[in-house]
Design a protein around this motif. Structure first.
Motif, PDB file in Angstrom:
ATOM      1  N   ALA A  38       0.835  -1.204   0.000  1.00 37.94           N
ATOM      2  CA  ALA A  38       0.000   0.000   0.000  1.00 37.94           C
ATOM      3  C   ALA A  38       0.861   1.242   0.000  1.00 37.94           C
ATOM      4  O   ALA A  38       2.055   1.206   0.317  1.00 37.94           O
ATOM      5  CB  ALA A  38      -0.923   0.012   1.216  1.00 37.94           C
ATOM      6  N   ALA A  39       0.234   2.344  -0.382  1.00 35.56           N
ATOM      7  CA  ALA A  39       0.855   3.666  -0.297  1.00 35.56           C
ATOM      8  C   ALA A  39      -0.273   4.667  -0.142  1.00 35.56           C
ATOM      9  O   ALA A  39      -1.428   4.373  -0.437  1.00 35.56           O
ATOM     10  CB  ALA A  39       1.668   3.971  -1.558  1.00 35.56           C
ATOM     11  N   ALA A  40       0.069   5.850   0.328  1.00 31.21           N
ATOM     12  CA  ALA A  40      -0.957   6.891   0.469  1.00 31.21           C
ATOM     13  C   ALA A  40      -0.311   8.252   0.314  1.00 31.21           C
ATOM     14  O   ALA A  40       0.889   8.422   0.548  1.00 31.21           O
ATOM     15  CB  ALA A  40      -1.648   6.786   1.829  1.00 31.21           C
ATOM     16  N   SER A  55      -2.849   7.833  10.149  1.00 32.68           N
ATOM     17  CA  SER A  55      -2.669   7.036   8.939  1.00 32.68           C
ATOM     18  C   SER A  55      -1.275   7.226   8.340  1.00 32.68           C
ATOM     19  O   SER A  55      -0.732   6.308   7.710  1.00 32.68           O
ATOM     20  CB  SER A  55      -3.760   7.377   7.922  1.00 32.68           C
ATOM     21  OG  SER A  55      -5.039   7.058   8.453  1.00 32.68           O
ATOM     22  N   GLN A  56      -0.706   8.420   8.513  1.00 26.95           N
ATOM     23  CA  GLN A  56       0.670   8.624   8.025  1.00 26.95           C
ATOM     24  C   GLN A  56       1.619   7.626   8.672  1.00 26.95           C
ATOM     25  O   GLN A  56       2.513   7.083   8.017  1.00 26.95           O
ATOM     26  CB  GLN A  56       1.123  10.059   8.320  1.00 26.95           C
ATOM     27  CG  GLN A  56       0.494  11.071   7.368  1.00 26.95           C
ATOM     28  CD  GLN A  56       0.964  12.487   7.629  1.00 26.95           C
ATOM     29  OE1 GLN A  56       1.039  12.909   8.776  1.00 26.95           O
ATOM     30  NE2 GLN A  56       1.262  13.225   6.582  1.00 26.95           N
ATOM     31  N   GLN A  57       1.426   7.384   9.964  1.00 30.33           N
ATOM     32  CA  GLN A  57       2.245   6.383  10.656  1.00 30.33           C
ATOM     33  C   GLN A  57       1.915   4.984  10.164  1.00 30.33           C
ATOM     34  O   GLN A  57       2.794   4.158   9.917  1.00 30.33           O
ATOM     35  CB  GLN A  57       2.007   6.454  12.173  1.00 30.33           C
ATOM     36  CG  GLN A  57       2.369   7.780  12.811  1.00 30.33           C
ATOM     37  CD  GLN A  57       2.013   7.801  14.307  1.00 30.33           C
ATOM     38  OE1 GLN A  57       1.717   6.774  14.900  1.00 30.33           O
ATOM     39  NE2 GLN A  57       2.048   8.988  14.895  1.00 30.33           N
ATOM     40  N   ALA A  58       0.606   4.715  10.034  1.00 29.94           N
ATOM     41  CA  ALA A  58       0.171   3.358   9.721  1.00 29.94           C
ATOM     42  C   ALA A  58       0.670   2.883   8.357  1.00 29.94           C
ATOM     43  O   ALA A  58       1.008   1.716   8.174  1.00 29.94           O
ATOM     44  CB  ALA A  58      -1.360   3.272   9.774  1.00 29.94           C
ATOM     45  N   VAL A  59       0.745   3.808   7.406  1.00 33.63           N
ATOM     46  CA  VAL A  59       1.091   3.408   6.041  1.00 33.63           C
ATOM     47  C   VAL A  59       2.596   3.463   5.798  1.00 33.63           C
ATOM     48  O   VAL A  59       3.079   3.039   4.746  1.00 33.63           O
ATOM     49  CB  VAL A  59       0.330   4.307   5.028  1.00 33.63           C
ATOM     50  CG1 VAL A  59       1.015   5.643   4.852  1.00 33.63           C
ATOM     51  CG2 VAL A  59       0.153   3.588   3.684  1.00 33.63           C
ATOM     52  N   ALA A  60       3.325   3.951   6.783  1.00 36.35           N
ATOM     53  CA  ALA A  60       4.761   4.202   6.575  1.00 36.35           C
ATOM     54  C   ALA A  60       5.519   2.945   6.160  1.00 36.35           C
ATOM     55  O   ALA A  60       6.482   3.022   5.388  1.00 36.35           O
ATOM     56  CB  ALA A  60       5.372   4.819   7.832  1.00 36.35           C
ATOM     57  N   ASP A  61       5.109   1.781   6.639  1.00 34.29           N
ATOM     58  CA  ASP A  61       5.836   0.552   6.303  1.00 34.29           C
ATOM     59  C   ASP A  61       5.316  -0.105   5.033  1.00 34.29           C
ATOM     60  O   ASP A  61       5.740  -1.206   4.684  1.00 34.29           O
ATOM     61  CB  ASP A  61       5.793  -0.431   7.479  1.00 34.29           C
ATOM     62  CG  ASP A  61       4.378  -0.942   7.747  1.00 34.29           C
ATOM     63  OD1 ASP A  61       3.419  -0.441   7.112  1.00 34.29           O
ATOM     64  OD2 ASP A  61       4.222  -1.842   8.586  1.00 34.29           O
TER      65      ASP A  61
END
Lengths: 383, 383
Positions: A38-40, A55-61
């Motif tokens: 995923a990416a955002a 969400s910035q943290q959640a998608v970081a990996d």
């Protein structure tokens, strides 16, 4: 079709009572894998809503299992308690999916500055997970509407894979993300790095160039999830083209449904010294209140276009600018051109072409007119 | 009083038939000396009207004998022929005054992109020179109105000298000059260098901080003429204060008469790291369509204030911002503050205070609400 057009995704939209009228207001989009790449991209507004911070943290990996979205409240400017609400929402959905909270993206939309009704929201998440299904994409798209009058969905078929998407947004559409919320899905096999590169390339020429009212939201989020369920590793060029088409399709729908608008305006800037210049000039015109009022009044007032261009630092000579409105070159060489009476501004779609005569780069920015209904709708929104 | 309040000045405003309705549309302000020190500031729009291009040259040597102004046409985006029209106008007035054209400032206001009717304009200049008198200031202020519903004039008495002024402007008010046209006069003894420094200092904190619709005109001009007729060499600090007051007074009148506005909004930014930051934040709020609609709807929607602040690069932490609307601190620490129901937005004057908690600098930017009437007026202006 929407976000469940690709294999590997379930979705749902339910009425949790966050909104007063019994409409759907909570959605989930769940990626059942096998992959969770995923990416955002998020709003560039420095005042970021709590779900954006989460969400910035959640998608970081680069790994996302599911997205939970609510309308009826933006959870923005709600302090530490608001951030905890976003975290609690993610933890609640993660528990229901036997997954971890740091793989859950949270999106909210609605009024700024009010806490969410958490018991209702969490019950809504439970109901959405229970209902989530392969045919739930339409209900999910319905649940994220605020002042949107219609759901926005799109999909494209590639060579052995599918891309789907949904979006919401009707006002507060401006650069650095033009839509408040959009979820894109694909069953193609992609790495997180590919997701990031492909998503950025697509949003840069679509969502980022939609500017209805110059107002940048606190909540804008576009997330791309790739399940790999098709087993197909796509040709990157084809995938990029199709992903851009899906974003473009959603943008067109956002534009068509923009608050109070009576015109959908494409501002094509050509002959620019650079793409950045073309975008800068397009945005300056898209944000010019007087120009937007003129188009509402079906008045081919090209002087307001030049006045807007003149506020930018793009490369141009005022005496070399040409402007066409719906194909009539009403301004040539920075001065009076063809008869403005020839311009037909009755159709909803309007094209303004600005030739800077300064190079060969070009870009198109999309906007709407400034209307009485826009003012009505936005002067009565929160009260 | 207006521009003829100080000694040494004659003025007139006449109906030359440039406008259809028989209203006054040509004005002259003549400095009979003994000195002719002058300075001017112009629009920063790179698309500059012909009279601006002419006047920038004319004022460069710090000597101005007279200003000629017309409403009914901006003479902008009119090419080489339009520039020649501005020159011809200056030459015509110069001949009538036995002076040289390069000591004549020309100002025009009205629709962009149309040539001026030169025979009518030149006949109007002759009539205005014939009528020019010590009591002509009010007629001159009347003649430069476009959509202005009232004339804007101001004056201050100093220690042995007087400062007078007039202005026009109702829409297209934005930074880098907020008014389209203003003429300031004084009978104090000033050098051209003093005129420049004093004018810039005054406009920087007044006209430059008025932003009704974010639109920057092609014609903005503020010119200061000093006749020296009082024989008084002023204390610079006092003169600077009074000149700023005259400009501020005119700004207040412009704000009160802004197109379609129902509210006059002062955005006070305090606790900023620098004055530039304070102005940047104030302008971002002043230009935010959603905020302006909310004030029109008498809705204390502070979330839109924060969303606007967040688009700037000013120094601040989102969690440290406080916002008051008409004295009620509805946002504290970037989150919900006092009860928004306590805010009374019925009065025409509205004050929004934003405390960035980042320093001790401050600035106030003035704007108006975004209203149905603004859209109506500007969608019907040229047709």
């Amino acid at each position: 079709m929407s976000v469940t057009a690709p294999l590997g995704f379930r979705a749902a939209g339910v009425a949790a009572g966050i909104k007063d009228g019994g409409q759907r207001d909570v959605a989930v989009v769940i990626n059942d894998g096998p992959h969770h790449s995923a990416a955002a991209v998020f709003t560039k507004n420095r005042v970021k809503a709590a779900p954006v911070q989460w969400s910035q943290q959640a998608v970081a990996d680069g790994q996302v299992r599911a997205v939970v979205l609510n309308s009826g409240g933006a959870n923005a400017c709600t302090g530490a308690a608001g951030f905890q609400d976003a975290r609690t929402t993610a933890e609640h959905l993660a528990a229901a999916l036997n997954d971890s909270a740091d793989r859950i993206v949270v999106c909210s939309t609605g009024l700024i500055g009010e806490r969410l009704p958490m018991p209702k929201l969490l019950a809504g998440v439970d109901a959405a997970v229970a209902e989530a299904a392969r045919d739930g994409g339409l209900n999910a798209a319905d649940a994220i509407r605020t002042t949107d009058t219609v759901s926005k969905i799109a999909f494209r078929r590639g060579s052995g894979y599918t891309i789907g998407g949904m979006a919401k947004g009707a006002g507060m559409l401006a650069p650095s993300l033009a839509t408040m919320l959009s979820v894109l899905t694909t069953d193609a096999v992609l790495t997180p790095e590919q997701c990031t590169a492909l998503l950025r390339a697509a949003t840069e020429v679509t969502f980022d160039r939609l500017d209805t009212d110059g107002c940048t939201s606190t909540n804008d989020t576009v997330v791309l999830m790739a399940s790999g369920a098709s087993g197909t590793t796509p040709d990157e060029a084809e995938f990029s083209r199709l992903l851009t088409e899906v974003c473009q399709d959603l943008c067109r729908q956002l534009l068509a449904d923009a608050e109070g608008a009576t015109k959908a305006i494409a501002i094509e800037v050509v002959g620019a010294a650079s793409t950045d210049d073309a975008v800068t000039v397009g945005r300056a015109i898209a944000r010019n209140a007087l120009f937007k009022c003129a188009i509402y009044g079906e008045d081919p007032n090209w002087g307001r276009v030049l006045a807007a261009v003149g506020t930018t630092d793009a490369v141009f000579e005022p005496d070399n600018i040409n402007v066409a409105i719906n194909g009539v070159w009403v301004c040539r060489g920075g001065s009076v051109g063809d008869d403005r009476a020839k311009v037909n501004l009755k159709p909803r779609d309007v094209t303004v072409t600005v030739d800077l005569s300064a190079g060969s780069a070009s870009a198109t920015v999309w906007t709407t007119d400034l209307t009485v209904d826009y003012v009505h709708e936005n002067s009565a929104y929160s009260t």
